[in-house]
Design an enzyme around this catalytic site. Sequence first.
Site, PDB file in Angstrom:
ATOM      1  CB  CYS A 288      -0.909   0.012   1.231  1.00 14.43           C
ATOM      2  SG  CYS A 288      -2.224  -1.199   1.242  1.00 14.43           S
ATOM      3  N   GLY A 290       1.186   4.246  -1.572  1.00 14.67           N
ATOM      4  CA  GLY A 290       0.908   5.676  -1.668  1.00 14.67           C
ATOM      5  C   GLY A 290       0.884   6.358  -0.312  1.00 14.67           C
ATOM      6  N   PRO A 291       1.358   7.605  -0.240  1.00 13.38           N
ATOM      7  CG  PRO A 291       1.704   9.744   0.644  1.00 13.38           C
ATOM      8  CD  PRO A 291       1.159   8.393   1.000  1.00 13.38           C
ATOM      9  N   GLY A 293       6.212   7.791   0.897  1.00 10.69           N
ATOM     10  CA  GLY A 293       7.274   8.069   1.861  1.00 10.69           C
ATOM     11  C   GLY A 293       7.990   6.817   2.338  1.00 10.69           C
ATOM     12  CE  LYS A 294       4.586   3.864   7.091  1.00  7.53           C
ATOM     13  NZ  LYS A 294       3.618   4.914   6.666  1.00  7.53           N
ATOM     14  CD  GLU A 313      -1.939   3.620  -3.543  1.00  4.28           C
ATOM     15  OE1 GLU A 313      -3.177   3.783  -3.566  1.00  4.28           O
ATOM     16  OE2 GLU A 313      -1.306   3.334  -2.501  1.00  4.28           O
ATOM     17  CG  ASP A 339      -7.754  -4.351  -5.210  1.00  4.64           C
ATOM     18  OD1 ASP A 339      -7.298  -4.330  -4.051  1.00  4.64           O
ATOM     19  OD2 ASP A 339      -8.960  -4.497  -5.453  1.00  4.64           O
ATOM     20  CG  ASP A 356       1.111   2.366   6.423  1.00  2.00           C
ATOM     21  OD1 ASP A 356       0.182   2.265   7.234  1.00  2.00           O
ATOM     22  OD2 ASP A 356       1.740   3.427   6.243  1.00  2.00           O
ATOM     23  CB  CYS A 409      -1.380   6.326  10.525  1.00  2.00           C
ATOM     24  SG  CYS A 409      -0.873   7.871  11.334  1.00  2.00           S
TER      25      CYS A 409
END
Length: 472
Positions: A288, A290-291, A293-294, A313, A339, A356, A409
């Site tokens: 997963c 997007g966007p 960073g990880k 993504e 997906d 994530d 998160c």
Amino acid sequence: MSEQPSRPRTTGKPHRRPKKDPVRFLAFEVLRAVDERDAYANLVLPPLLRKARASGDFDGRDAALATELVYGTLRRQGTYDAIVAACVDRPLREVDPPVLDVLSLGAHQLLGTRIPTHAAVSASVELARVVLGDGRAKFVNAVLRKVAQHDFDTWVEKIAPPYDDDPEDHLALVHSHPRWIVSALWDSLGGGRAGIEELLAADNERPEVTLVARPGRSTTDELLGEEAAVAGRWSPYAVRLTEGGEPGAIEAVRSGRAGVQDEGSQLVALALANAPLEGADAHWLDGCAGPGGKAALLAALAAERGAVLLASEKQPHRARLVAKALAGNPGPYQVVTADGTRPPWRPGSFDRVLMDVPCTGLGALRRRPEARWRRKTEDLDGFAPLQRGLLRTALESVRVGGVVGYATCSPHLAETRAVVADLLKQFPQTELVDARPLLPGVPALGDGPDIQLWPHVHGTDAMYLAIIRRTG
């Protein structure tokens, strides 16, 4: 017949047009976008600030005040609504939303800033004249004069029930969180009153901007050369900008060699990369991404070991953001639009997998304060099938002996431990890895084997991480 010029008012004061205050008008624009379009302030505000600066309307102090007015109002929205409700003679639902936005901005200036009372009231009334008209401006004036009769603490004493009578409702009004979120955070945190008060208070603090120096592309030494920059607390790649500023003005960020990334997000990627493996370590997956960073940090860490990251993504526009974040990575990588619950890759293809998952975002209320008022308990039911489906894909995608990082998160137990427990039952040939030793030097990570970070303890978003090894 030609229109006659307007006559002076009977008070003897000359009629004048309302004067537009660019700072408060911009803050009002952002609040309307949040309310009308379900926009997020952190996406709406920066381009408006850049436009205002480019036009010469704003300087640095103006931008700082506009930012404080927007975020301060959004963080305390629920409490300000309760205070305003005590000052009007009708149900709050009967007050038009634009009027409420002006009242909330005024209440924040009166109760949450050092702006003098007369200046806060007059500026708010002037804004009301510009955006609402004279009639509603009189209403705003009357209400804010009542609000100004007490300071914030006195108002809270008047509107909040005593802690001993209803602790959750008391904390909800004191710290301006919906009651259900107070309850959920308290369940996740455990402990007594002090811890939950510290957490809720931390949610209302403005977070520092944190940068990540992407390995092989930038260094923390380079970023520490920026004004008011200090080393991160826990991540070796983190640098904090203690006075905020515009990260986009930093060359390393502008070129993509560094990025803006919360330190908790960096720690999640580092923990997965540090997890011990048996056998090959050549193929990594961010399921997963997007966007991005990880994914950018993982791709750089993978490149140092000669491994390849596949970043997946589902949303095309977010996949483009991932590709932009990874551009210039020192090693090979691939970005696909797919997906995660119906993956195009074969089972058992990867040595390390990060998932994530989409969630309520209750761990990032410092950065997106409006989310606390937008989220509902029923949102948990909406995310639950997706979270379980994505973790299922992750466990199917990793090889025997490989590891999966399940991250959110959000500290809500329904999005963290409940999801992990359900999937471990479905995949008996798995085991939880104690993730705490994977982040050496980071204190207070809980009883394990999973990790929960906290704003008031670690200065990060409330990220959750479980590391799961596929054993058969």
